[in-house]
Structure formats: C-alpha cells, structure tokens
Design an enzyme around this catalytic site. Structure first.
Site, PDB file in Angstrom:
ATOM      1  N   PHE A 182      22.932   1.087  28.371  1.00  0.00           N
ATOM      2  CA  PHE A 182      21.584   0.622  29.137  1.00  0.00           C
ATOM      3  C   PHE A 182      21.884   0.184  30.614  1.00  0.00           C
ATOM      4  O   PHE A 182      23.078  -0.195  31.002  1.00  0.00           O
ATOM      5  CB  PHE A 182      20.836  -0.741  28.566  1.00  0.00           C
ATOM      6  CG  PHE A 182      21.551  -1.441  28.098  1.00  0.00           C
ATOM      7  CD1 PHE A 182      22.131  -2.816  28.789  1.00  0.00           C
ATOM      8  CD2 PHE A 182      21.971  -1.828  26.528  1.00  0.00           C
ATOM      9  CE1 PHE A 182      22.810  -3.677  28.263  1.00  0.00           C
ATOM     10  CE2 PHE A 182      22.379  -2.739  26.048  1.00  0.00           C
ATOM     11  CZ  PHE A 182      23.200  -3.799  26.814  1.00  0.00           C
TER      12      PHE A 182
ATOM     13  N   GLY B  29      17.438  -1.927  36.711  1.00  0.00           N
ATOM     14  CA  GLY B  29      17.282  -2.230  38.177  1.00  0.00           C
ATOM     15  C   GLY B  29      17.333  -0.991  39.055  1.00  0.00           C
ATOM     16  O   GLY B  29      17.597   0.013  38.625  1.00  0.00           O
TER      17      GLY B  29
ATOM     18  N   HIS C 204      38.953  -8.794  26.364  1.00  0.00           N
ATOM     19  CA  HIS C 204      38.445  -8.953  27.923  1.00  0.00           C
ATOM     20  C   HIS C 204      40.089  -8.898  28.455  1.00  0.00           C
ATOM     21  O   HIS C 204      40.684  -9.435  28.134  1.00  0.00           O
ATOM     22  CB  HIS C 204      37.816 -10.507  28.095  1.00  0.00           C
ATOM     23  CG  HIS C 204      37.316 -10.718  29.084  1.00  0.00           C
ATOM     24  ND1 HIS C 204      38.092 -10.832  30.227  1.00  0.00           N
ATOM     25  CD2 HIS C 204      35.919 -10.677  29.688  1.00  0.00           C
ATOM     26  CE1 HIS C 204      37.125 -11.238  31.523  1.00  0.00           C
ATOM     27  NE2 HIS C 204      35.903 -11.051  31.267  1.00  0.00           N
TER      28      HIS C 204
ATOM     29  N   TRP D 144      40.735  -9.623  31.214  1.00  0.00           N
ATOM     30  CA  TRP D 144      41.427 -10.883  32.302  1.00  0.00           C
ATOM     31  C   TRP D 144      41.929 -11.828  31.189  1.00  0.00           C
ATOM     32  O   TRP D 144      43.046 -12.366  31.309  1.00  0.00           O
ATOM     33  CB  TRP D 144      40.298 -11.250  33.183  1.00  0.00           C
ATOM     34  CG  TRP D 144      40.875 -12.603  33.783  1.00  0.00           C
ATOM     35  CD1 TRP D 144      40.121 -13.768  33.277  1.00  0.00           C
ATOM     36  CD2 TRP D 144      41.637 -12.967  35.075  1.00  0.00           C
ATOM     37  NE1 TRP D 144      40.690 -14.964  34.231  1.00  0.00           N
ATOM     38  CE2 TRP D 144      41.553 -14.361  35.377  1.00  0.00           C
ATOM     39  CE3 TRP D 144      42.223 -11.884  35.628  1.00  0.00           C
ATOM     40  CZ2 TRP D 144      42.348 -14.738  36.059  1.00  0.00           C
ATOM     41  CZ3 TRP D 144      43.228 -12.584  36.740  1.00  0.00           C
ATOM     42  CH2 TRP D 144      42.959 -13.913  36.984  1.00  0.00           C
TER      43      TRP D 144
ATOM     44  N   GLU E 187      27.881 -13.470  27.057  1.00  0.00           N
ATOM     45  CA  GLU E 187      29.162 -13.341  26.419  1.00  0.00           C
ATOM     46  C   GLU E 187      29.472 -14.364  25.660  1.00  0.00           C
ATOM     47  O   GLU E 187      30.560 -14.185  24.874  1.00  0.00           O
ATOM     48  CB  GLU E 187      30.226 -13.206  27.916  1.00  0.00           C
ATOM     49  CG  GLU E 187      31.580 -12.579  27.401  1.00  0.00           C
ATOM     50  CD  GLU E 187      32.336 -12.089  28.902  1.00  0.00           C
ATOM     51  OE1 GLU E 187      31.983 -10.849  29.167  1.00  0.00           O
ATOM     52  OE2 GLU E 187      32.563 -12.851  29.529  1.00  0.00           O
TER      53      GLU E 187
END
Ligand SMILES: *[C@@H]1O[C@H](CO)[C@@H](O)[C@H](O)[C@H]1NC(C)=O
Ligand SMILES: *[C@@H]1O[C@H](CO)[C@@H](O)[C@H](O)[C@H]1NC(C)=O
Length: 268
Positions: free
Chosen positions: A42, A45, A155, A157, A223
């Site tokens: 998706f 904007g 994730h 990071w 998240e």
C-alpha cells in the site's frame, strides 16, 4: 559465512541469512505444491506512484520469480500501473480505499482494508501472503525460503542493539506494552508474511490493540503494536536485516547480501 549472527530463535524458528538455507531443495518442495503467493502493497498520498513504480518493477523481477503470484495494490487515489511486461504468472489487482474511517490514520485504513479483502477473497486466491510498505526496493532474489506460516522481519537497526534499549511500548496501560526484561527481538513494520489466515489474525489483533489505545488517549506507534503481537504469537520464521536493509547506514560485515532496501533518510 560470518559466524556471529543468530540463525535460530529460542523457540527454534529459523532466522534467514544468505547461506543458511538450500534454495534448490525448497524449490522442489514448493514446485510440487503448485503454490500461489500474494504480495499486498500500500501507498498513500501524493508520493504513492513515486514509491510504487520502483517497488513493483523490482518485485516483478526478484519476488518469488517463477511462481504464480498476485499483486494486491491498495491506493487512496487514482493510480496508473507501471508498464510491466505481462506474464501468465503475474496478476495485478488494485483496490481503492475510502476516507470514511477518519479516526484511523492512513496506514491503519490500509491494514483494515487488507483484512477485509483477505476475508472476502484473498484467502481463496493465495497460499502465502506478504504485506509490504511501498517505500522499499528489491535488490536481489526474494525466494521460497521466505515462505512460512508466520514470518516477521527483524528491524535492521535494532538487530545490532541491546535488547534493553529496544523502543518497545512500556506504559502498562497500552495494549502494546512489553515490560522491561521481556521481549525477544525488535521487529520492523515494513513487511509481514504468512498464510492468509495468520495474516488476518494478526490484522484483527493489531487493530484491536490500536483501537484500545486510541480510546484510552494513548499514541503508541503501529510498530510497537506489531512488536507486541509477535511477542505473544512467535513468528515461525524470521527474516534477517538482509531482507530490509536501511540504506542510510553502511552495512556491517554480517550483512553480506541485501535483498530488500529502503532509505529512512529519504524525505519526500
Ligand atoms: C496449479 O494451480 C493453478 C491455479 O491454482 C491451476 O490453474 C493449475 O491447473 C494447477 N496446476 C497443477 C499442475 O496442478
Ligand atoms: C505520545 O504522547 C506523549 C505524551 O503526550 C509524547 O511525549 C510522545 O512524544 C507522543 N509519542 C508519539 C509517538 O507521538
């Protein structure tokens, strides 16, 4: 192979790094099963098309190449499919979401809409489904090794950080709360995979948590809710940061083969 990576969780789910799986054996297995895989994406904007074009082109090239797949594209405005060579193995379906659910923000409207589409048809159309954010680009083969009942993305990071510092939701009143001293990994929210049935369960729980928090005046991030879900419902397979590398950081030696990249510093 770099030795200092985790390749199995405490609950014995594999963590996929290049070199930890035998794709040829897996291909044999999945060919026999004659699978169809869905990829839901998706984008909202005015930059939707700007993200979607490279996403779809790169997915067409690298995602489950050689298998039957269906792209489910959710947009909130008119959108023109990029010029992609037609193939009997690739089907494109576009959904438009309305704006009537003003109390949910953009991504949540899409999650809710995806849930409705899974319930009404996607679950009869595909064996496995991935849901991904569009601001990513496939750089290398993303194959059948990634398939499983419930697949989470580590994730990029936080994988290399200490568990104690994970940015979990800590307020006990939030549905996303994971107390200090608990939790397994920090998962990224750019992709989730699994069987349509499991993705639908995830979406229901996740939306319940988010709505609970909104009603209580809390503002936890999506998240954090996703992390709570995977804390309670352990994923059966984890994708290493190779599958979601952030181009804003130069890769450590553990990252040898980036399959999907995004750029958190790119401001649109
Ligand atoms: C594989 O599945 C597709 C669609 O579900 C079907 O049209 C096709 O006949 C199947 N092929 C085999 C060999 O079963
Ligand atoms: C949530 O609200 C708290 C308190 O009002 C604020 O400190 C925090 O920055 C907000 N967090 C987010 C993600 O908006």
């Amino acid at each position: 192979k770099c030795p200092d990576v985790i390749t199995k969780t405490d609950w014995l789910a594999p963590i996929l790094w290049e070199g930890t799986f035998d794709r040829r054996v897996l291909e044999k297995h999945y060919r026999r099963r004659n699978i169809t895989v869905g990829l839901a994406v998706f984008a909202t904007g005015r930059f939707a098309e700007e993200y979607l074009r490279p996403f779809l082109h790169s997915a067409n090239k690298h995602f489950l190449t050689g298998y039957r797949m269906i792209f489910y594209i959710t947009v909130d405005a008119f959108f023109q499919l990029p010029d992609i060579q037609p193939s009997p193995l690739r089907t494109f379906k576009a959904f438009k979401v309305g704006t009537e659910r003003w109390w949910l923000d953009g991504p949540l409207v899409h999650v809710k809409s995806l849930g409705e589409h899974i319930a009404s048809r996607i679950r009869d159309e595909v064996d496995f489904l991935f849901s991904m954010a569009a601001n990513q680009v496939f750089q290398n083969k993303f194959g059948v090794e990634t398939l499983g009942p419930l697949v989470a993305q580590l994730h990029a990071w936080w994988y290399f950080r200490n568990t104690e510092n994970f940015p979990y939701e800590r307020r006990p009143i939030s549905a996303a709360c994971i107390p200090f001293g608990q939790g397994d990994f920090y998962y990224g929210s750019l992709m989730v995979g699994g069987t349509p049935h499991n993705i639908l369960d995830f979406i229901k729980e996740y939306l319940n948590g988010v709505i609970h928090d909104i009603k209580n005046g809390l503002n936890s991030t999506s998240e954090k809710h996703l992390n709570k879900y995977f804390y309670l419902n352990k994923p059966t397979k984890l994708l290493s940061p190779e599958y979601s590398w952030d181009l804003a950081f130069s890769p450590p030696p553990q990252i040898q083969y980036v399959k999907v990249a995004h750029d958190s510093q790119r401001k649109l």
